[in-house]
Design a protein around this motif. Structure first.
Motif, PDB file in Angstrom:
ATOM      1  N   GLY A 414      -5.095 -16.483  11.770  1.00  0.00           N
ATOM      2  CA  GLY A 414      -5.725 -17.606  11.095  1.00  0.00           C
ATOM      3  C   GLY A 414      -6.068 -17.377   9.636  1.00  0.00           C
ATOM      4  O   GLY A 414      -6.541 -18.301   8.967  1.00  0.00           O
ATOM      5  N   LEU A 415      -5.826 -16.170   9.124  1.00  0.00           N
ATOM      6  CA  LEU A 415      -6.164 -15.883   7.725  1.00  0.00           C
ATOM      7  C   LEU A 415      -4.987 -16.232   6.818  1.00  0.00           C
ATOM      8  O   LEU A 415      -3.830 -15.919   7.131  1.00  0.00           O
ATOM      9  CB  LEU A 415      -6.535 -14.409   7.551  1.00  0.00           C
ATOM     10  N   ARG A 416      -5.266 -16.873   5.696  1.00  0.00           N
ATOM     11  CA  ARG A 416      -4.246 -17.208   4.708  1.00  0.00           C
ATOM     12  C   ARG A 416      -4.733 -16.734   3.336  1.00  0.00           C
ATOM     13  O   ARG A 416      -5.923 -16.864   3.009  1.00  0.00           O
ATOM     14  CB  ARG A 416      -3.978 -18.725   4.672  1.00  0.00           C
ATOM     15  N   PHE A 417      -3.827 -16.209   2.549  1.00  0.00           N
ATOM     16  CA  PHE A 417      -4.184 -15.619   1.258  1.00  0.00           C
ATOM     17  C   PHE A 417      -3.397 -16.311   0.152  1.00  0.00           C
ATOM     18  O   PHE A 417      -2.225 -16.689   0.335  1.00  0.00           O
ATOM     19  CB  PHE A 417      -3.899 -14.117   1.272  1.00  0.00           C
ATOM     20  N   ALA A 418      -4.030 -16.454  -0.991  1.00  0.00           N
ATOM     21  CA  ALA A 418      -3.432 -17.210  -2.094  1.00  0.00           C
ATOM     22  C   ALA A 418      -2.225 -16.503  -2.680  1.00  0.00           C
ATOM     23  O   ALA A 418      -1.289 -17.161  -3.157  1.00  0.00           O
ATOM     24  CB  ALA A 418      -4.475 -17.449  -3.181  1.00  0.00           C
ATOM     25  N   ASP A 419      -2.244 -15.186  -2.666  1.00  0.00           N
ATOM     26  CA  ASP A 419      -1.139 -14.435  -3.256  1.00  0.00           C
ATOM     27  C   ASP A 419      -1.118 -13.030  -2.667  1.00  0.00           C
ATOM     28  O   ASP A 419      -2.046 -12.627  -1.942  1.00  0.00           O
ATOM     29  CB  ASP A 419      -1.279 -14.384  -4.782  1.00  0.00           C
ATOM     30  N   PRO A 420      -0.060 -12.251  -2.944  1.00  0.00           N
ATOM     31  CA  PRO A 420       0.034 -10.891  -2.387  1.00  0.00           C
ATOM     32  C   PRO A 420      -1.139  -9.992  -2.777  1.00  0.00           C
ATOM     33  O   PRO A 420      -1.540  -9.122  -1.993  1.00  0.00           O
ATOM     34  CB  PRO A 420       1.359 -10.376  -2.951  1.00  0.00           C
ATOM     35  N   ARG A 424      -3.435  -7.830  -0.342  1.00  0.00           N
ATOM     36  CA  ARG A 424      -3.586  -6.380  -0.534  1.00  0.00           C
ATOM     37  C   ARG A 424      -5.054  -5.974  -0.549  1.00  0.00           C
ATOM     38  O   ARG A 424      -5.455  -4.985   0.083  1.00  0.00           O
ATOM     39  CB  ARG A 424      -2.903  -5.934  -1.835  1.00  0.00           C
ATOM     40  N   GLU A 425      -5.876  -6.732  -1.253  1.00  0.00           N
ATOM     41  CA  GLU A 425      -7.302  -6.404  -1.326  1.00  0.00           C
ATOM     42  C   GLU A 425      -7.941  -6.486   0.057  1.00  0.00           C
ATOM     43  O   GLU A 425      -8.762  -5.637   0.429  1.00  0.00           O
ATOM     44  CB  GLU A 425      -7.993  -7.339  -2.301  1.00  0.00           C
ATOM     45  N   GLU A 506      -2.174   1.795  -3.920  1.00  0.00           N
ATOM     46  CA  GLU A 506      -2.727   1.857  -5.274  1.00  0.00           C
ATOM     47  C   GLU A 506      -1.661   2.264  -6.286  1.00  0.00           C
ATOM     48  O   GLU A 506      -1.663   1.803  -7.436  1.00  0.00           O
ATOM     49  CB  GLU A 506      -3.888   2.856  -5.316  1.00  0.00           C
ATOM     50  N   ALA A 507      -0.725   3.115  -5.849  1.00  0.00           N
ATOM     51  CA  ALA A 507       0.319   3.599  -6.759  1.00  0.00           C
ATOM     52  C   ALA A 507       1.465   2.607  -6.902  1.00  0.00           C
ATOM     53  O   ALA A 507       2.393   2.847  -7.691  1.00  0.00           O
ATOM     54  CB  ALA A 507       0.847   4.938  -6.264  1.00  0.00           C
ATOM     55  N   GLY A 508       1.434   1.504  -6.159  1.00  0.00           N
ATOM     56  CA  GLY A 508       2.498   0.512  -6.251  1.00  0.00           C
ATOM     57  C   GLY A 508       3.760   0.887  -5.502  1.00  0.00           C
ATOM     58  O   GLY A 508       4.807   0.259  -5.688  1.00  0.00           O
ATOM     59  N   VAL A 509       3.676   1.883  -4.617  1.00  0.00           N
ATOM     60  CA  VAL A 509       4.846   2.292  -3.834  1.00  0.00           C
ATOM     61  C   VAL A 509       4.969   1.456  -2.573  1.00  0.00           C
ATOM     62  O   VAL A 509       6.066   1.131  -2.133  1.00  0.00           O
ATOM     63  CB  VAL A 509       4.758   3.794  -3.486  1.00  0.00           C
ATOM     64  N   VAL A 510       3.830   1.095  -1.965  1.00  0.00           N
ATOM     65  CA  VAL A 510       3.818   0.296  -0.739  1.00  0.00           C
ATOM     66  C   VAL A 510       3.143  -1.037  -1.020  1.00  0.00           C
ATOM     67  O   VAL A 510       2.078  -1.096  -1.656  1.00  0.00           O
ATOM     68  CB  VAL A 510       3.077   1.024   0.399  1.00  0.00           C
ATOM     69  N   HIS A 511       3.771  -2.121  -0.556  1.00  0.00           N
ATOM     70  CA  HIS A 511       3.233  -3.476  -0.672  1.00  0.00           C
ATOM     71  C   HIS A 511       3.156  -4.086   0.721  1.00  0.00           C
ATOM     72  O   HIS A 511       4.010  -3.820   1.575  1.00  0.00           O
ATOM     73  CB  HIS A 511       4.120  -4.342  -1.575  1.00  0.00           C
ATOM     74  N   PHE A 512       2.160  -4.941   0.948  1.00  0.00           N
ATOM     75  CA  PHE A 512       1.939  -5.536   2.263  1.00  0.00           C
ATOM     76  C   PHE A 512       2.496  -6.954   2.306  1.00  0.00           C
ATOM     77  O   PHE A 512       2.303  -7.737   1.379  1.00  0.00           O
ATOM     78  CB  PHE A 512       0.450  -5.544   2.590  1.00  0.00           C
ATOM     79  N   LEU A 513       3.155  -7.271   3.418  1.00  0.00           N
ATOM     80  CA  LEU A 513       3.771  -8.590   3.575  1.00  0.00           C
ATOM     81  C   LEU A 513       2.947  -9.530   4.437  1.00  0.00           C
ATOM     82  O   LEU A 513       2.999 -10.742   4.242  1.00  0.00           O
ATOM     83  CB  LEU A 513       5.171  -8.436   4.189  1.00  0.00           C
ATOM     84  N   SER A 532       5.950 -14.302   5.270  1.00  0.00           N
ATOM     85  CA  SER A 532       4.895 -14.268   6.282  1.00  0.00           C
ATOM     86  C   SER A 532       3.959 -15.426   6.046  1.00  0.00           C
ATOM     87  O   SER A 532       3.639 -15.755   4.891  1.00  0.00           O
ATOM     88  CB  SER A 532       4.123 -12.947   6.198  1.00  0.00           C
ATOM     89  N   PRO A 533       3.485 -16.050   7.131  1.00  0.00           N
ATOM     90  CA  PRO A 533       2.497 -17.129   6.940  1.00  0.00           C
ATOM     91  C   PRO A 533       1.173 -16.625   6.376  1.00  0.00           C
ATOM     92  O   PRO A 533       0.340 -17.430   5.962  1.00  0.00           O
ATOM     93  CB  PRO A 533       2.318 -17.701   8.358  1.00  0.00           C
ATOM     94  N   SER A 534       0.971 -15.303   6.332  1.00  0.00           N
ATOM     95  CA  SER A 534      -0.267 -14.777   5.746  1.00  0.00           C
ATOM     96  C   SER A 534      -0.375 -15.126   4.265  1.00  0.00           C
ATOM     97  O   SER A 534      -1.480 -15.310   3.738  1.00  0.00           O
ATOM     98  CB  SER A 534      -0.339 -13.258   5.919  1.00  0.00           C
ATOM     99  N   VAL A 535       0.788 -15.200   3.587  1.00  0.00           N
ATOM    100  CA  VAL A 535       0.818 -15.591   2.175  1.00  0.00           C
ATOM    101  C   VAL A 535       1.822 -16.739   2.055  1.00  0.00           C
ATOM    102  O   VAL A 535       3.003 -16.513   1.793  1.00  0.00           O
ATOM    103  CB  VAL A 535       1.220 -14.422   1.255  1.00  0.00           C
ATOM    104  N   PRO A 536       1.396 -17.964   2.282  1.00  0.00           N
ATOM    105  CA  PRO A 536       2.323 -19.100   2.290  1.00  0.00           C
ATOM    106  C   PRO A 536       3.119 -19.205   0.992  1.00  0.00           C
ATOM    107  O   PRO A 536       2.568 -19.086  -0.109  1.00  0.00           O
ATOM    108  CB  PRO A 536       1.401 -20.308   2.471  1.00  0.00           C
TER     109      PRO A 536
END
Length: 697
Positions: A414-420, A424-425, A506-513, A532-536
């Motif tokens: 049920g969580l939706r985020f405005a941007d990647p 990430r935060e 933090e190092a920009g090597v891994v990003h979450f989808l 992913s629907p997490s970040v429409p």
């Protein structure tokens, strides 16, 4: 070449001893090793004094560690269990018919190696140094576990009575033939044939040819010159990963243990390093050779970290609800059962009991009822009732201290985020909280739940053996939801792996989808596209796709030639659960729950009198060949039951005395010394008093 023992004393009637009986065990990893330990433990009781037995152990990989846990793998790969929680030995909690023979855990063996015979130091100096420094709460490398498993194998062989010999054949078995009432012949890839009265298929984890979905991805990648790694064992992934270029955009589909291993290989394995900062966090220093990793999954979060503490209160007396009596009442119900509807409420109540027992006993300041009063109500109320929820609310005032399975299972629901960046935060906060909670004894109730969760496997095999689950429930709930849920809560990585993940982010090597990951194949651009629907509306384009899962057993696509040949011959069958509404093909080999006998369609589905199969490729579903001490591990129970059945069959001698001129009772000509049959002594074999040698076809 055999492990040679001196001849047994002539304490029987005069005359030549009967011909030796022979067991061929295909698979020398932890499961095969555990079976040998149980054969040694039960032989004195079940074999006649003069009954000689020859064991032939077949595996292209080293005995003990086998394919998955062999020494030859990256030192970056670690276990996801603490060293004190790994054992190959039965103990006072083991509900077995045979004798209990305790032995050291990995931690105790590492700390006191000189006390345990046979004493043999690992050849690798790095492994020796690690074992010397290994603490009970450490997460050892897989190489260190390999050394332990090698020692366990050697001890099991040394414990065999002198009338049992053992030969190790470093080769691959490709065929098994023989009538049910006659000798069984196991053919190796080299052409060597081994004859056995009994054959055990302890094959361990097996790969399979790609299924339809992975075939589509692989063909797409080949068509466009892109990289695709299908599900693979981490032990064998390092070579293929060389095909991923530095700086390449990579989608990783899967957030479990395979993801953790593959990420380590693609970061530290490429020269990056982690620095410990004064505030206790980590900083990642890239080497410049890493790719850019984008990870997502169904849940969108990694497995929960392992706890780093012990119980703070007395252990809960498990099981209480999902024990023998509870299972008996469950099976007495009429009709078919469904896991979520009928079984899970008892399982959930058991996990809750372990959790609240620790909370009330170790942290009473966070509860408002006497434990006896809480337990009296907890005993009365079913899991899915308002009364139970009201009781918990009354006894545990802080909602953060209450056990909430739905939130645990779906943390991003049920969580939706405005941007990647917002995602990430959120995930970085989630990871920090998880790491801190799993390191803080104030939350030791989580460990109480974990131990109760493990206890479920003591009774679940009995429920499954009854064959009462509907096909739909077996497919979607047992092999689907339950396996994933258990792994998510109980099979997570060490906490330091999640701290490393934070540093990589933090190092920009891994990003979450995010959750409910979808990956599309863009023919026009020749790229993989993740969303992913997490970040429409957010889409990630990549030139490489890694399916970060372990291979799934699939008998109809198995990579194992021996199993494939038997399937074609109609001498074994895939587990199929069917009812009026659903048909489920599990991909697992069908065996008898009692003793692992292979159910043979050519015998009307009866258990084959001379063939046994044990391990994760079977419908026994007891995956772990080693276990946490004192949990009555199902795999140990299976090994004991199978060993006793094998010994009884050998003692019964249904074939009668053999003709000494019978070719079936003599070594195959290819086993005689020739240029292709090199034999070498395993280091330390003579120190076992057992001349342990290896035949290399």
């Amino acid at each position: 070449m055999a492990i040679s023992h001196s001849a047994p004393p002539a304490d029987g009637p005069a005359g030549p001893p009967p011909a030796a009986r022979t067991v061929v065990i295909v698979g020398a990893g932890p499961r095969g090793t555990g079976l040998i330990e149980r054969l040694a433990a039960n032989a004195a009781e079940l074999l006649p004094p003069r009954r000689r037995v020859e064991i032939h152990l077949v595996d292209p990989y080293p005995p003990g560690g086998g394919r998955i846990w062999r020494h030859e793998q990256s030192p970056l790969l670690r276990m996801n269990s603490m060293a004190e929680d790994v054992t190959m030995f039965t103990d006072e909690r083991s509900a077995i018919e045979g004798p209990v023979r305790p032995g050291p855990s990995l931690a105790r063996w590492a700390a006191h190696r000189e006390e345990f015979a046979p004493h043999l130091e690992p050849a690798d100096p790095a492994v020796r140094a690690e074992l010397d420094a290994l603490a009970p709460g450490d997460f050892a490398t897989r190489r260190a576990l390999s050394a332990y498993l090698d020692w366990v194998f050697r001890r099991a062989v040394a414990d065999l009575p002198e009338w049992i010999t053992l030969t190790v054949h470093r080769g691959r078995a490709i065929a098994l033939t023989g009538a049910p009432d006659g000798p069984q012949r196991v053919t190796l890839a080299s052409g060597v044939e081994l004859t056995g009265d009994q054959v055990v298929l302890a094959l361990g984890h097996l790969g399979a040819d790609l299924d339809e979905a992975h075939t589509v991805s692989a063909e797409f990648a080949a068509r466009h010159g892109r990289f695709h790694l299908p599900p693979a064992f981490s032990t064998e992934a390092e070579g293929p990963l060389a095909g991923v270029a530095a700086g390449e955009q990579v989608i990783l589909r899967g957030f479990g243990l395979a993801f953790v291993d593959l990420t380590a290989l693609l970061t530290e394995g490429r020269g990056g390093r982690f620095e410990h900062l004064p505030d206790g966090t980590l900083r990642y220093r890239p080497s410049g050779r890493e790719p850019v990793l984008h990870v997502g999954s169904r849940r969108g979060v990694p497995y929960h970290a392992k706890t780093g503490y012990r119980l703070q209160g007395p252990p809960a007396p498990l099981p209480r609800y999902f024990g023998p009596d509870g299972v008996e009442q469950l099976l007495a119900r009429p009709g078919q059962l469904e896991l979520r509807r009928d079984i899970w409420p008892l399982m959930a109540k058991e996990i809750g009991f372990g959790y609240y027992h620790e909370l009330f006993h170790a942290h009473p300041e966070r509860t408002t009822l006497p434990w006896a009063d809480f337990l009296a109500g907890y005993d009365r109320f079913d899991w899915y009732t308002d009364e139970r929820a009201d009781l918990v609310a009354a006894g545990v005032p802080d909602p953060a201290d209450r056990l909430d399975f739905e939130h645990l299972d779906h943390p991003l629901a049920g969580l939706r985020f405005a941007d990647p960046q917002a995602l990430r935060e959120h995930l970085c906060g989630y990871l920090r909280a998880d790491v801190e909670r799993r390191a803080d004894p104030a939350h030791s109730a989580d460990l109480g739940a974990f131990l109760a969760l493990l206890s479920l496997y003591g009774q679940l095999p009995r429920v499954l053996a009854a064959g009462r689950l509907t096909a739909r429930s077996t497919a979607r709930e047992l092999d689907g939801w339950w396996h994933g849920f258990f792994s998510f809560l109980a099979s997570g990585p060490p906490g330091f792996r999640l701290r490393e993940l934070l540093a990589l982010s933090e190092a920009g090597v891994v990003h979450f989808l995010g959750a409910d990951l979808a990956v599309e194949l863009d023919e026009a651009g020749g790229t993989f596209v993740a969303s992913s629907p997490s970040v429409p509306g957010h889409r990630v384009t990549a030139t490489a796709l890694i399916d970060a899962y372990l291979p799934k057993h699939a008998l109809d696509r198995t990579e194992d030639h021996l199993l494939a040949a038997l399937l074609r011959a109609g001498e074994l069958a895939e587990e199929v659960v069917a009812d009026a509404q659903h048909v489920h093909r599990s991909g697992l080999l069908t065996t008898s729950p009692a003793d692992g006998r292979v159910l043979d369609p050519s015998l009307g589905g009866a258990g084959h009198p001379r063939r046994v199969a044990l391990g994760p490729h079977t419908n026994g579903r007891a995956f772990a060949a080693f276990a946490r001490p004192r949990i009555n591990a199902p795999s140990f129970r299976q090994n004991d039951a199978a060993a006793r059945a094998l010994l009884r069959a050998l003692a019964a001698d249904p074939l009668g005395p053999r003709d000494p001129c019978d070719p079936a009772d003599r070594p195959h000509p290819r086993e005689l010394p020739d240029p292709t049959d090199q034999r070498e002594r395993l280091d330390g074999g003579d120190r076992m008093g057992a001349g342990l040698t290896t035949a290399r076809p």
